[in-house]
Design an enzyme around this catalytic site. Structure first.
Site, PDB file in Angstrom:
ATOM      1  N   LYS A  44       0.831  -1.291  -0.044  1.00 52.30           N
ATOM      2  CA  LYS A  44      -0.019  -0.209   0.068  1.00 52.30           C
ATOM      3  C   LYS A  44       1.011   1.176  -0.277  1.00 52.30           C
ATOM      4  O   LYS A  44       1.915   1.412   0.623  1.00 52.30           O
ATOM      5  CB  LYS A  44      -1.081   0.005   1.130  1.00 52.30           C
ATOM      6  CG  LYS A  44      -1.833   1.521   1.530  1.00 52.30           C
ATOM      7  CD  LYS A  44      -2.688   1.622   0.828  1.00 52.30           C
ATOM      8  CE  LYS A  44      -3.364   2.954   0.856  1.00 52.30           C
ATOM      9  NZ  LYS A  44      -4.451   3.520  -0.384  1.00 52.30           N
ATOM     10  N   CYS A 130      -2.030  10.111  -6.693  1.00 50.44           N
ATOM     11  CA  CYS A 130      -3.207   9.752  -5.835  1.00 50.44           C
ATOM     12  C   CYS A 130      -4.087  10.806  -5.853  1.00 50.44           C
ATOM     13  O   CYS A 130      -3.864  11.972  -5.496  1.00 50.44           O
ATOM     14  CB  CYS A 130      -2.734   9.610  -4.215  1.00 50.44           C
ATOM     15  SG  CYS A 130      -4.087   9.536  -3.242  1.00 50.44           S
TER      16      CYS A 130
END
Ligand code: DHB
Length: 311
Positions: A44, A130
């Protein structure tokens, strides 16, 4: 049949991996990835410290894909670095990808310094895309900033590293981004992150399905496959041959994996469909990929990788 794939000097038994963010945020899920037949895995995207992420609901599944606005919930960089070093020590000859997504250039440089100074022998993924942190635009859509981040990175960083890119939608943007990336000793680019800031709505309730950002979130799954394939192909045909491409977006079956490889991907990642199915998906995808290759008479990925024909 030979499914061997390579990034830099690393060899993987097959090209399949998770997409960062899916099945990789804690030790339990990472252990499942390690035990699955996937060729590798990525952790992650980490920030220097633990983050709770955005308020829920922040992830929603629909028949054609997913929408998410997680907001970088993660256990903090040290956890993922320690996990990766332990993995490589317990599995000699194998490495994973370690994803970082600092909220600022300084945070990225801080984590990159720690990686550079550590025993980590795997591949670092610098996430420039992101879409879900309020007030933080995606670096990958700011070409000058991207160049600055990479310049500062390669002033000291000596280990293998690639970047996770957002999708681009204009030929001029493919050209401009590729010409920047070609100036740096990157091992790979990963195309694509989610298609940012889509909106899925519940028609009965006449409301959004995610709490953060008034419902806006990153789109994944079948919705994004043509965009993902276009980005893989565009960068494969523009980048120096020393820079590999990782394909990510819309992979639900073995034919989708084949299409990414045909566009030139070295590794192929699974996000939305892995979240829906769990790590059992890798056995199915490998079986289905081998079936397609068998039908077509291919014995190894190199027989067809990148060989998409124009008409
Ligand atoms: C998150 C989403 C992304 O697409 C990404 O690249 C990193 C983090 C998130 O919301 O947690």
């Amino acid at each position: 049949m030979n499914l061997t794939s390579r990034i830099a000097t690393y060899e993987f038994e097959n090209p399949l991996m998770n997409a960062s963010g899916v099945w990789c945020d804690d030790a339990e899920k990472l252990n499942e990835m390690v035990q699955s037949p996937s060729g590798s895995f990525v952790t992650k995207s980490a920030t220097p410290n633990f983050r709770e992420g955005n308020p829920s609901p922040r992830y929603f599944e629909v028949p054609l894909g997913t929408i998410n606005s997680m907001g970088l919930p993660n256990l903090g960089f040290d956890f993922y670095l320690d996990y990766s070093i332990r993995f490589q020590n317990e599995n000699p000859g194998q490495v994973n990808f370690l994803s970082i997504a600092g909220m600022t250039l300084e945070e990225n440089l801080e984590m990159l310094h720690k990686i550079n100074d550590s025993e980590f022998k795997g591949i670092t993924e610098l996430n420039l895309s992101c879409p879900n942190v309020p007030g933080k635009p995606q670096v990958g859509y700011d070409f000058e900033r991207t160049k600055e981040v990479l310049t500062k990175t390669f002033e000291f960083f000596k280990k293998p590293i690639g970047v996770k890119l957002p999708p681009y939608f204009d030929i001029a943007h493919f050209d401009e981004m590729a010409s920047i990336l070609n100036q740096f000793p990157l091992q790979y680019v990963n195309c694509i992150n989610s298609v940012g800031n889509g909106l899925y709505i519940d028609i009965d309730k006449e409301e959004v399905v995610l709490k953060p950002k008034d419902g806006f979130g990153g789109i994944g799954g079948a919705y994004v496959k043509p965009t993902a394939l276009a980005n893989v192909r565009a960068f494969y045909t523009r980048l120096n041959k020393s820079i590999s491409v990782i394909g990510c977006g819309g992979v639900e079956n073995g034919r989708d994996v084949f299409e990414h490889l045909l566009c030139g991907a070295q590794m192929v990642q699974v996000g939305s469909q892995l979240a829906k199915e769990g790590t059992g998906i890798f056995e199915r995808l490998l079986k289905e990929l081998k079936e397609v290759m068998n039908e077509k008479g291919y014995e190894s990925i190199e027989d067809f990788r990148g060989k998409l024909k124009s008409i």
